[in-house]
Design a protein around this motif. Structure first.
Motif, PDB file in Angstrom:
ATOM      1  N   THR A 239       1.713   2.760 -15.649  1.00 16.43           N
ATOM      2  CA  THR A 239       1.652   2.084 -14.358  1.00 16.43           C
ATOM      3  C   THR A 239       2.560   0.865 -14.317  1.00 16.43           C
ATOM      4  N   ALA A 240       3.172   0.509 -15.457  1.00 24.70           N
ATOM      5  CA  ALA A 240       4.063  -0.644 -15.482  1.00 24.70           C
ATOM      6  C   ALA A 240       5.388  -0.359 -14.779  1.00 24.70           C
TER       7      ALA A 240
ATOM      8  N   LYS B 196      10.233   3.432  -4.348  1.00 24.80           N
ATOM      9  CA  LYS B 196       9.197   3.380  -3.320  1.00 24.80           C
ATOM     10  C   LYS B 196       7.940   2.682  -3.810  1.00 24.80           C
ATOM     11  N   ARG B 197       7.531   2.956  -5.053  1.00 27.24           N
ATOM     12  CA  ARG B 197       6.311   2.332  -5.582  1.00 27.24           C
ATOM     13  C   ARG B 197       6.456   0.821  -5.671  1.00 27.24           C
ATOM     14  N   LEU B 198       7.641   0.363  -6.082  1.00 28.30           N
ATOM     15  CA  LEU B 198       7.885  -1.069  -6.156  1.00 28.30           C
ATOM     16  C   LEU B 198       7.789  -1.694  -4.772  1.00 28.30           C
ATOM     17  N   SER B 199       8.431  -1.081  -3.792  1.00 26.24           N
ATOM     18  CA  SER B 199       8.427  -1.624  -2.431  1.00 26.24           C
ATOM     19  C   SER B 199       7.022  -1.669  -1.848  1.00 26.24           C
ATOM     20  N   GLU B 200       6.243  -0.609  -2.071  1.00 26.95           N
ATOM     21  CA  GLU B 200       4.877  -0.577  -1.553  1.00 26.95           C
ATOM     22  C   GLU B 200       4.036  -1.688  -2.178  1.00 26.95           C
ATOM     23  N   ARG B 201       4.226  -1.918  -3.460  1.00 28.45           N
ATOM     24  CA  ARG B 201       3.464  -2.960  -4.146  1.00 28.45           C
ATOM     25  C   ARG B 201       3.827  -4.344  -3.602  1.00 28.45           C
ATOM     26  N   VAL B 202       5.117  -4.589  -3.424  1.00 27.92           N
ATOM     27  CA  VAL B 202       5.569  -5.895  -2.947  1.00 27.92           C
ATOM     28  C   VAL B 202       5.150  -6.108  -1.498  1.00 27.92           C
TER      29      VAL B 202
ATOM     30  N   ALA C 153       2.515  -4.880  -0.011  1.00 27.47           N
ATOM     31  CA  ALA C 153       1.081  -5.157   0.000  1.00 27.47           C
ATOM     32  C   ALA C 153       0.796  -6.587  -0.448  1.00 27.47           C
ATOM     33  N   TYR C 154       1.545  -7.037  -1.452  1.00 24.56           N
ATOM     34  CA  TYR C 154       1.338  -8.405  -1.944  1.00 24.56           C
ATOM     35  C   TYR C 154       1.684  -9.421  -0.859  1.00 24.56           C
ATOM     36  N   ILE C 155       2.817  -9.223  -0.185  1.00 22.10           N
ATOM     37  CA  ILE C 155       3.233 -10.156   0.867  1.00 22.10           C
ATOM     38  C   ILE C 155       2.233 -10.153   2.016  1.00 22.10           C
ATOM     39  N   GLU C 156       1.772  -8.981   2.415  1.00 22.01           N
ATOM     40  CA  GLU C 156       0.837  -8.877   3.537  1.00 22.01           C
ATOM     41  C   GLU C 156      -0.508  -9.535   3.233  1.00 22.01           C
ATOM     42  N   GLN C 157      -0.881  -9.561   1.969  1.00 23.52           N
ATOM     43  CA  GLN C 157      -2.154 -10.161   1.581  1.00 23.52           C
ATOM     44  C   GLN C 157      -2.041 -11.661   1.310  1.00 23.52           C
ATOM     45  N   ASN C 158      -0.833 -12.128   0.982  1.00 24.79           N
ATOM     46  CA  ASN C 158      -0.686 -13.514   0.529  1.00 24.79           C
ATOM     47  C   ASN C 158       0.313 -14.338   1.341  1.00 24.79           C
ATOM     48  N   TYR C 159       0.717 -13.846   2.514  1.00 30.49           N
ATOM     49  CA  TYR C 159       1.741 -14.521   3.302  1.00 30.49           C
ATOM     50  C   TYR C 159       1.376 -15.959   3.663  1.00 30.49           C
ATOM     51  N   ALA C 160       0.077 -16.264   3.733  1.00 33.02           N
ATOM     52  CA  ALA C 160      -0.349 -17.620   4.103  1.00 33.02           C
ATOM     53  C   ALA C 160      -0.160 -18.612   2.960  1.00 33.02           C
ATOM     54  N   ASP C 161       0.049 -18.109   1.752  1.00 29.45           N
ATOM     55  CA  ASP C 161       0.238 -18.975   0.588  1.00 29.45           C
ATOM     56  C   ASP C 161       1.717 -19.265   0.362  1.00 29.45           C
ATOM     57  N   SER C 162       1.988 -20.140  -0.572  1.00 27.10           N
ATOM     58  CA  SER C 162       3.368 -20.421  -0.958  1.00 27.10           C
ATOM     59  C   SER C 162       3.854 -19.289  -1.853  1.00 27.10           C
ATOM     60  N   ILE C 163       4.767 -18.480  -1.348  1.00 24.58           N
ATOM     61  CA  ILE C 163       5.262 -17.312  -2.079  1.00 24.58           C
ATOM     62  C   ILE C 163       6.724 -17.534  -2.454  1.00 24.58           C
ATOM     63  N   LYS C 164       7.039 -17.304  -3.732  1.00 21.34           N
ATOM     64  CA  LYS C 164       8.420 -17.353  -4.198  1.00 21.34           C
ATOM     65  C   LYS C 164       8.847 -15.951  -4.612  1.00 21.34           C
TER      66      LYS C 164
ATOM     67  N   ASP D 169       6.906 -11.137 -11.925  1.00 21.74           N
ATOM     68  CA  ASP D 169       5.632 -10.442 -12.116  1.00 21.74           C
ATOM     69  C   ASP D 169       5.820  -8.941 -12.275  1.00 21.74           C
ATOM     70  N   ASN D 170       6.914  -8.409 -11.726  1.00 19.71           N
ATOM     71  CA  ASN D 170       7.208  -6.982 -11.824  1.00 19.71           C
ATOM     72  C   ASN D 170       8.244  -6.666 -12.890  1.00 19.71           C
ATOM     73  N   PHE D 171       8.612  -7.679 -13.698  1.00 13.98           N
ATOM     74  CA  PHE D 171       9.537  -7.505 -14.817  1.00 13.98           C
ATOM     75  C   PHE D 171      10.907  -7.007 -14.369  1.00 13.98           C
ATOM     76  N   ILE D 172      11.384  -7.513 -13.230  1.00 17.32           N
ATOM     77  CA  ILE D 172      12.702  -7.128 -12.737  1.00 17.32           C
ATOM     78  C   ILE D 172      13.434  -8.374 -12.268  1.00 17.32           C
ATOM     79  N   SER D 173      14.753  -8.248 -12.093  1.00 15.74           N
ATOM     80  CA  SER D 173      15.524  -9.376 -11.593  1.00 15.74           C
ATOM     81  C   SER D 173      15.321  -9.511 -10.088  1.00 15.74           C
ATOM     82  N   GLU D 174      15.558 -10.713  -9.564  1.00 12.40           N
ATOM     83  CA  GLU D 174      15.427 -10.940  -8.129  1.00 12.40           C
ATOM     84  C   GLU D 174      16.441 -10.100  -7.363  1.00 12.40           C
TER      85      GLU D 174
END
Length: 264
Positions: free
Chosen positions: A153-154, A159-165, A167-178, A185-190
């Motif tokens: 699962t690592a 598509k799996r990466l995009s879906e994960r990101v 979901a994370y943005i939709e759940q945490n958009y009110a917080d400070s997101i970098k 967190d996904n072990f990839i470059s920006e």
């Protein structure tokens, strides 16, 4: 430097070749039979099989001369891959010969499509992220073959990466997101995150974050009487002025104009 240093389809015979690569050699057998010897171990491959030979692993390839032999051979640079992915587990798999110098996937002819894709990119040119994505499709198969089920699962690609990101943005958009933190967190470059995410959504992660914040703020502005400063705080904007600027860029209207139009 390139991720894919070489990728080609071969039909000519090859006999008893002993050699070593700084990068990784990956092959897929279309037809024929061969044996790869690494140290004291020998591995037999036939039609539909694939093998990944790790960096700096001395190996000898012996082909059965009585059977027509056709194969794809690809050479991938693990150091360039590490620069883009920041994945110590993948880098270790490609370079740590102590854990075995060769990884084999038996009887999976559908992998030919992925090798054809790498050969096409190498022959016709492609940017770094095209190379990276194509190489990862093949390398992920080998990673899955040697990794415990809990580690599979690592993999965070396409598509799996995009879906994960998303979901994370939709759940945490009110917080400070970098975005850099999401990539880490996904072990990839920006850069790879931006490329993969945009390929799936048409927007960069940063643009998608702004999209979510603006749409959520728009609904609150239009359908509630909550103060603009509070809406800004609850939707991730640093202040009401920042929200007003982004909303106007996005909708062509100020928050006041949006609220007034709802009252008319």
């Amino acid at each position: 430097m390139a991720v894919i240093e070489h990728a080609k389809y071969y039909e000519n015979p090859m006999y008893n070749v002993c050699h070593i690569h700084t990068s990784c050699e990956i092959m897929h057998i279309v037809t024929g039979r061969l044996t790869i010897k690494t140290g004291e171990e020998s591995t037999s491959l036939s039609e539909g099989d694939s093998a990944l030979i790790k960096s700096r692993q001395l190996h000898e390839v012996t082909v059965d001369p009585n059977v027509e032999y056709k194969r794809f051979i690809t050479v991938v640079n693990p150091w360039e891959l590490r620069k883009q992915l920041v994945r110590p587990d993948l880098f270790s798999m490609l370079t740590d010969t102590v854990k075995g110098g060769i990884i084999v996937i038996k009887n999976k002819p559908e992998m030919r499509r992925d090798f054809e894709k790498m050969a096409d990119i190498f022959a016709n040119g492609g940017n770094l992220y095209c190379e990276l994505g194509a190489a990862l499709e093949v390398i992920s198969e080998f990673y899955g073959a040697v990794s415990p089920r809990s580690e599979k699962t690592a993999e965070r690609t396409g598509k799996r990466l995009s879906e994960r990101v998303r979901a994370y943005i939709e759940q945490n958009y009110a917080d400070s997101i970098k975005i850099a933190d999401i990539a880490a967190d996904n072990f990839i470059s920006e850069g790879y995150l931006a490329h993969a995410f945009k390929a799936e959504t048409g927007m960069s992660p940063r643009e998608y974050l702004t999209h979510i914040r603006c749409t959520r703020a728009y609904e609150l502005i239009k359908h509630t009487e909550v103060k603009f400063a509070d809406i800004a705080a609850n939707t991730g904007f640093c202040c009401a002025n920042d929200m007003s600027k982004k909303i106007r860029e996005y909708y062509g209207l100020t928050p006041t104009e949006i609220r007034f139009s709802a009252l008319c």
